[in-house]
Design a protein around this motif. Structure first.
Motif, PDB file in Angstrom:
ATOM      1  N   ARG A 146       0.840  -1.201   0.000  1.00 26.01           N
ATOM      2  CA  ARG A 146       0.000   0.000   0.000  1.00 26.01           C
ATOM      3  C   ARG A 146       0.875   1.250   0.000  1.00 26.01           C
ATOM      4  N   LYS A 176      -7.359   5.783  -9.524  1.00 25.23           N
ATOM      5  CA  LYS A 176      -8.189   6.835 -10.128  1.00 25.23           C
ATOM      6  C   LYS A 176      -7.810   8.207  -9.579  1.00 25.23           C
ATOM      7  N   GLU A 177      -7.701   8.301  -8.279  1.00 27.06           N
ATOM      8  CA  GLU A 177      -7.367   9.581  -7.650  1.00 27.06           C
ATOM      9  C   GLU A 177      -5.978  10.056  -8.065  1.00 27.06           C
ATOM     10  N   THR A 181      -6.117   6.089  -4.489  1.00 27.11           N
ATOM     11  CA  THR A 181      -6.435   5.025  -5.441  1.00 27.11           C
ATOM     12  C   THR A 181      -5.806   5.364  -6.795  1.00 27.11           C
ATOM     13  N   TYR A 235      -7.988   0.761 -10.692  1.00 25.58           N
ATOM     14  CA  TYR A 235      -8.952   1.864 -10.519  1.00 25.58           C
ATOM     15  C   TYR A 235      -9.187   2.248  -9.052  1.00 25.58           C
ATOM     16  N   GLN A 236      -9.544   1.293  -8.225  1.00 26.68           N
ATOM     17  CA  GLN A 236      -9.842   1.587  -6.821  1.00 26.68           C
ATOM     18  C   GLN A 236      -8.782   1.036  -5.870  1.00 26.68           C
ATOM     19  N   GLN A 237      -7.644   0.640  -6.418  1.00 30.37           N
ATOM     20  CA  GLN A 237      -6.585   0.060  -5.590  1.00 30.37           C
ATOM     21  C   GLN A 237      -5.616   1.140  -5.121  1.00 30.37           C
ATOM     22  N   THR A 238      -5.029   0.928  -3.951  1.00 26.73           N
ATOM     23  CA  THR A 238      -4.147   1.935  -3.344  1.00 26.73           C
ATOM     24  C   THR A 238      -2.685   1.494  -3.295  1.00 26.73           C
TER      25      THR A 238
END
Length: 233
Positions: free
Chosen positions: A39, A47-48, A45, A89-92
């Motif tokens: 992490r 996306k962010e 994420t 996409y939504q992974q950190t």
């Protein structure tokens, strides 16, 4: 001497290409899997991170969207859409942010008028046509016994060459996108130095898949040229 297709010594070139691609794919999957469990300190994420990097570069007309699949991430210059997959996409993780940043690198190339990207985009329809027509022409040339068989073979080789050229032009585009991504990630502090090093390993492994694909295509082209020459003799 001519050897029938699929039963000639040159087929070893195809097998070498397959092995190269399998090894590169295995390396990519194992590397991404390893760092997808790490992490990032920012907790952003994919996306962010992509949106933040694009805005930092003054790019506000590129949408970041989700696309189904695993590592199906890509940037579409025609619609100016950056698509991130399930693994990103939504992974950190540092791997997710690295892949997202790489795709941002393509968007930045597009915005800055990076010449190799423009060349690759122009080659897409030519490469697609070459890929679709090459094997039918080659097969016709192999099964015919008339004087025009060599013409079909030659046309098939030329068509396949267009697809190989696309693979070769893709290499500098991908390498440059990764360099841009790593530089931005380091400069913004979005990733710590040790995280940037981990991300570099992910992007290097990804780059190897493109190198392997190009090498495999070149070996296949070499085989087709050898077959064509053997028929001429």
């Amino acid at each position: 001497m001519y050897y029938p297709m699929f039963y000639d010594p040159t087929y070893i070139l195809v097998m070498i290409g397959v092995v190269i691609c399998l090894l590169a794919s295995a390396k990519m999957n194992s590397t991404f899997s390893k760092y997808s469990r790490v992490r990032s300190h920012s907790g952003m994420t994919g996306k962010e991170a992509a949106e933040a990097l694009l805005h930092r570069e003054g790019i506000y007309d590129v949408r970041v969207e989700y696309v189904a699949g695993n590592l199906t991430d890509h940037y579409d210059p025609r619609s100016k859409v950056l698509r991130l997959s399930d693994a990103t996409y939504q992974q950190t993780s540092v791997a997710a942010i690295g892949v997202a940043a790489h795709e941002c690198g393509h968007a930045i190339q597009h915005a800055r008028g990076y010449a190799p990207l423009s060349i690759r985009s122009a080659l897409v329809p030519v490469a697609n046509f070459g890929s679709s027509i090459a094997w039918p022409l080659i097969i016709i040339g192999l099964i015919m016994n008339s004087q025009t068989s060599q013409l079909f073979l030659n046309l098939g080789v030329i068509a396949f060459s267009m697809a190989v050229l696309f693979q070769i032009v893709t290499l500098p585009v991908e390498f440059n996108a990764s360099r841009r991504a790593l530089k931005i990630l380091g400069n913004t502090g979005m990733l710590y130095p040790d995280e940037v090093r981990e991300t570099r390993k992910v992007l290097t492994a990804a780059a190897l898949t493109y190198v392997a694909g190009a090498a495999s295509a070149i070996l296949q082209l070499l085989r087709l040229i050898m077959i064509s020459n053997s028929r001429r003799d």
